[in-house]
Scaffold this active site. Structure first.
Site, PDB file in Angstrom:
ATOM      1  N   GLY B  89       0.828  -1.195   0.000  1.00 54.97           N
ATOM      2  CA  GLY B  89       0.000   0.000   0.000  1.00 54.97           C
ATOM      3  C   GLY B  89       0.871   1.258   0.000  1.00 54.97           C
ATOM      4  O   GLY B  89       1.981   1.241  -0.506  1.00 54.97           O
ATOM      5  N   LEU B  90       0.355   2.309   0.610  1.00 56.11           N
ATOM      6  CA  LEU B  90       1.046   3.584   0.685  1.00 56.11           C
ATOM      7  C   LEU B  90       1.469   4.091  -0.687  1.00 56.11           C
ATOM      8  O   LEU B  90       2.580   4.543  -0.887  1.00 56.11           O
ATOM      9  CB  LEU B  90       2.272   3.498   1.607  1.00 56.11           C
ATOM     10  N   CYS B  91       0.588   3.921  -1.656  1.00 55.56           N
ATOM     11  CA  CYS B  91       0.920   4.473  -2.969  1.00 55.56           C
ATOM     12  C   CYS B  91      -0.295   5.215  -3.512  1.00 55.56           C
ATOM     13  O   CYS B  91      -0.705   5.030  -4.647  1.00 55.56           O
ATOM     14  CB  CYS B  91       1.401   3.396  -3.917  1.00 55.56           C
ATOM     15  N   GLY B  92      -0.877   6.040  -2.666  1.00 55.51           N
ATOM     16  CA  GLY B  92      -1.983   6.881  -3.097  1.00 55.51           C
ATOM     17  C   GLY B  92      -3.178   6.052  -3.510  1.00 55.51           C
ATOM     18  O   GLY B  92      -3.487   5.028  -2.917  1.00 55.51           O
TER      19      GLY B  92
END
Lengths: 133, 294
Positions: B89-92
């Site tokens: 995750g952590l990709c907008g």
């Protein structure tokens, strides 16, 4: 001798691109050699060696395992999924390829496809024998 | 009102987060470069494959016993959705936008009374789609163990799709992935895999230029071999585009996170300084009024 443009393309990158005098292909229905001005042919390849003859240098041999050759008026292209240059080829690497091919063949059901896969293994073994020699 | 110590702690924690997001941004930038190079290096194979296929398809046109992967089963009752997303995750909005496109597609198919089956490639998409389509997900391909996607992983996915097609489990297959336009623009894309879509004139032009080809062994035999590979190549291209998009999305997400953290630090520092000054002033007033009282 006149030359033509030849490209060897793997899914990940272009492996070879340049002017060559001739290319030997392990086509599905027998080996063939392509010279400049060859008639347009599309052929499937079996496991075997491509022989690339560049003007003024020694032939390059590339082990391919299946693929396509597209010989057009502008030049020839080989699409190969797995290709190994013979200079970089080692017995260990071939052993790995043979083991891989064998596991693929083992997973297949009996039939024409399996026979093809087994024939490919035999040709890989041949390649190993020539490498050792 | 927060005490000075609380404010100091808050600023320190935001600073720590900012360091992490900054590091993630830089890592993503480095990975993005590599992913872009990989995607570019893979392009020649895909374009050649498409032009060979276009040549072939143009010359066999009208033949009755063409492989079903090209012509389809003649039905479109069951659809297979191959949804490729990231493992992290952590990709907008990267993962959720692919999942959203797939979900919209799935819902419209369901509304038409069609059956859908889903293969998830990548953990994040599986996590999202599992909530709504738990029953339709027939397979989940985990690519976490592979650091870089290679042709072999695409081949693995391709094989699964082809096996299911050969078993008659579906009629139409569609691939979902995110096309990499730029660092700030990734476009979720749906691409039909089966029946194979043949590039139009552009592909034929790039190829033989209308030359009459000989075929060895035969056109149909070549098509039989070419179509599964073409499918794998499309999946491979999708995975590579996805990898580049993921890093691009992460880079811009982390960039804005770093900027937001910077803003927050600025605001908190302002509040901290004001509070500190207010306290000093208060103490001074206390001392002065104390001295005056003497």
């Amino acid at each position: 001798m006149s030359t033509f443009h030849f490209e060897l393309v793997a899914p990940e990158r272009i492996l070879y691109s340049g002017e060559v005098e001739s290319v030997g292909l392990p086509a599905a229905e027998g080996d063939m050699t392509v010279l400049a001005g060859h008639a347009p042919v599309m052929a499937t390849l079996k496991t075997g060696f491509l022989v690339i003859a560049e003007p003024g240098s020694a032939d390059k041999r590339v082990l391919v395992q299946g693929g396509f050759a597209d010989i057009g008026p502008k030049g020839a292209t080989v699409l190969a999924e797995r290709a190994l240059f013979s200079e970089e080829l080692t017995v260990d690497e071939l052993d790995r390829e043979i083991a891989r091919a064998r596991s693929v063949a083992d997973a297949m059901e009996d039939g024409a496809e399996k026979e093809d896969a087994l024939a490919a293994i035999v040709r890989l073994e041949d390649a190993k024998a020539t490498l050792r020699a | 009102m927060a005490s000075l110590k609380d404010l100091r702690n808050r600023i320190a924690s935001v600073k720590a987060t900012q360091k992490i997001t900054k590091a993630m941004q830089m890592v993503a930038a480095a990975k993005l470069r590599r992913a872009q190079l990989a995607a570019e290096a893979a392009r020649p194979y895909a374009t050649r494959m498409a032009s060979v296929l276009a040549n072939l398809a143009a010359s066999v046109g009208g033949d009755a016993d063409l492989p079903r992967m090209l012509t389809g089963t003649g039905d479109d009752k069951t659809h297979l959705l191959v949804v490729c997303t990231a493992e992290r995750g952590l990709c907008g909005a990267f993962n959720s936008s692919i999942a959203r496109l797939a979900r919209e597609h799935a819902n419209s198919l369901l509304a038409e009374g069609k059956t859908i089956k889903i293969i998830c490639v990548g953990k994040k998409g599986h996590d999202i789609l599992r909530r709504t389509f738990a029953k339709q997900i027939i397979e989940f391909v985990d690519l976490r163990e592979f650091r870089n996607v290679g042709y072999e992983q695409a081949d693995m996915v391709g094989r699964k799709v082809i096996e299911r097609f050969a078993a008659g489990e579906f009629d139409v297959a569609t691939l979902f992935y995110s096309r990499f336009r730029s660092v700030i623009a990734q476009i979720p894309t749906a691409q039909q895999l089966i029946p194979a879509q043949v590039a139009g004139e552009a592909g034929a032009e790039a190829g033989g230029g209308g030359a009459i080809y000989e075929y060895e062994p035969s056109q149909n035999a070549i098509l039989d071999q070419l179509l599964p590979r073409n499918l794998t190549v499309q999946i491979f291209t999708g995975l590579l585009e996805n990898a580049a998009s993921e890093q691009g999305a992460r880079m811009s997400a982390m960039d804005s996170a770093t900027r937001n953290a910077g803003e927050m630090i600025k605001k908190q520092t302002l509040i901290y300084n004001r509070t500190r000054q207010a306290q000093i002033t208060k103490e001074l007033i206390e001392i002065i009024s104390g001295a005056e009282a003497l």
